[in-house]
Scaffold this motif. Structure first.
Motif, mmCIF file in Angstrom:
data_model
loop_
_atom_site.group_PDB
_atom_site.id
_atom_site.type_symbol
_atom_site.label_atom_id
_atom_site.label_comp_id
_atom_site.label_asym_id
_atom_site.label_seq_id
_atom_site.Cartn_x
_atom_site.Cartn_y
_atom_site.Cartn_z
ATOM 1 N N GLY A 162 -18.058 -37.042 -2.762
ATOM 2 C CA GLY A 162 -19.238 -36.645 -2.015
ATOM 3 C C GLY A 162 -18.967 -36.436 -0.544
ATOM 4 O O GLY A 162 -17.866 -36.052 -0.138
ATOM 5 N N ASP A 193 -14.689 -34.051 -6.325
ATOM 6 C CA ASP A 193 -14.507 -33.465 -4.997
ATOM 7 C C ASP A 193 -14.718 -31.956 -5.035
ATOM 8 O O ASP A 193 -15.094 -31.341 -4.027
ATOM 9 N N ALA A 215 -18.284 -31.471 -4.513
ATOM 10 C CA ALA A 215 -18.633 -31.871 -3.147
ATOM 11 C C ALA A 215 -18.420 -30.724 -2.168
ATOM 12 O O ALA A 215 -19.032 -30.682 -1.096
#
Length: 306
Positions: free
Chosen positions: A60, A81, A84
């Motif tokens: 995140g 990721d 993210a």
């Protein structure tokens, strides 16, 4: 209605970001009603979100934002990721930070029930809408709202978010004051101090350190038989080292090892003809304390088939 057109499926896919087969099924179930199909997808998305809630969201973004004299440090987690880095996820995090700054919610639950900055829906509703597109568990984990002379720092792509609050009689928009605040924020990010100063260290934490030190001395043949007065003096030296390592103002300044952070801010203050005091800081590190998700796609697919 048994069939739906490719154009209708494409329109629903564009509106929701959901895959083709899910969109087709929703349109069939909704008898071609586009609005009802969106609702059905939302309901299914929410159900999937609930099923996925056991999967750890440890990736995140940590962000730190200041607007005027109000700022926010925020952590929003997601499973991977890759997700993210999604622009819509990044925009959501930014909007949530703005919401915290503008509305001053009491806690995460209050934040989620608040209308999101720049939107018509609540933070929670916006999160669920985003879930339909991203299909990963998302968690607004924590935030800290601060007021005063604030300096933010975000490391990398959001792995660490820091906010430092200063107290000063120097103008809040003074470039050199803010540069000093930025240096302090970089120090917090790099050295991760546990406390602001010696006064902030709880007495029980110091007692625990002393107990550990005494136990270490008792096990070391070089110190085990030394007089208590000598041991106490050695402990006081170790406690000073503890402060130097764990208290921000006592740490060696990362940009100049000849100065402590307190000496650095005092030097800047003197050059500017005023006073500078670090009042508090907040540091969030992405996924801190969370167990990282271990992917087992074979098991996941098997569970879906069952």
């Amino acid at each position: 209605m048994g069939k739906v057109s490719v154009a209708e499926i494409k329109e629903l896919m564009t509106a929701t970001g959901v895959g083709m087969m899910d969109c087709k099924k929703a349109l069939v179930e909704a008898d071609g009603d586009m609005e009802k199909a969106v609702t059905l997808l939302r309901e299914k998305g929410l159900a999937t979100q609930a099923k996925k809630s056991g999967r750890v969201a440890a990736e995140g973004i940590c962000t730190a934002v200041v607007k005027g004299n109000v700022g926010c440090v925020l952590e929003v987690n997601i499973e991977t990721d890759f997700a993210a880095n999604n622009d819509e996820f990044k925009a959501f995090v930014a909007a949530v930070a703005d919401t915290v700054i503008e509305t001053n919610p009491a806690d995460v639950d209050a934040l989620k029930a608040t209308k999101i900055s720049g939107g018509d829906k609540t933070v929670e509703e916006t999160l669920q809408d985003l879930f339909i597109k991203i299909r990963e568990n998302m968690v607004i984990r924590r935030f800290k709202r601060m007021e005063g002379i604030l300096v933010p720092y975000v490391h990398g792509a959001g792995s660490i978010g820091v906010m430092v609050k200063l107290d000063s009689d120097i103008a809040a928009d003074n470039a050199e004051l803010l540069a000093a605040g930025k240096d302090c924020a970089l120090q917090v990010a790099a050295m991760n101090p546990a406390y602001l100063n010696r006064e902030a260290v709880p007495a029980d934490a110091l007692d625990k350190e002393r107990e550990i030190m005494l136990a270490q001395m008792a096990q070391d043949p070089k110190t085990a038989n030394k007089p208590e007065a000598v041991k106490e003096k050695m402990i006081e030296g170790k406690i000073k080292k503890f402060f130097k390592e764990n208290c921000l103002v006592d740490q060696e300044f990362v940009k100049d090892g000849d100065l402590t952070v307190a000496q650095y801010t005092a030097k800047v203050a003197k050059d500017l003809g005023g006073d500078i005091k670090i009042v508090k800081f907040t540091r969030f590190q992405k996924g801190e304390g969370l167990e990282k998700r271990a992917d087992d796609f074979a098991s996941e697919v098997a569970s879906m088939v069952k």
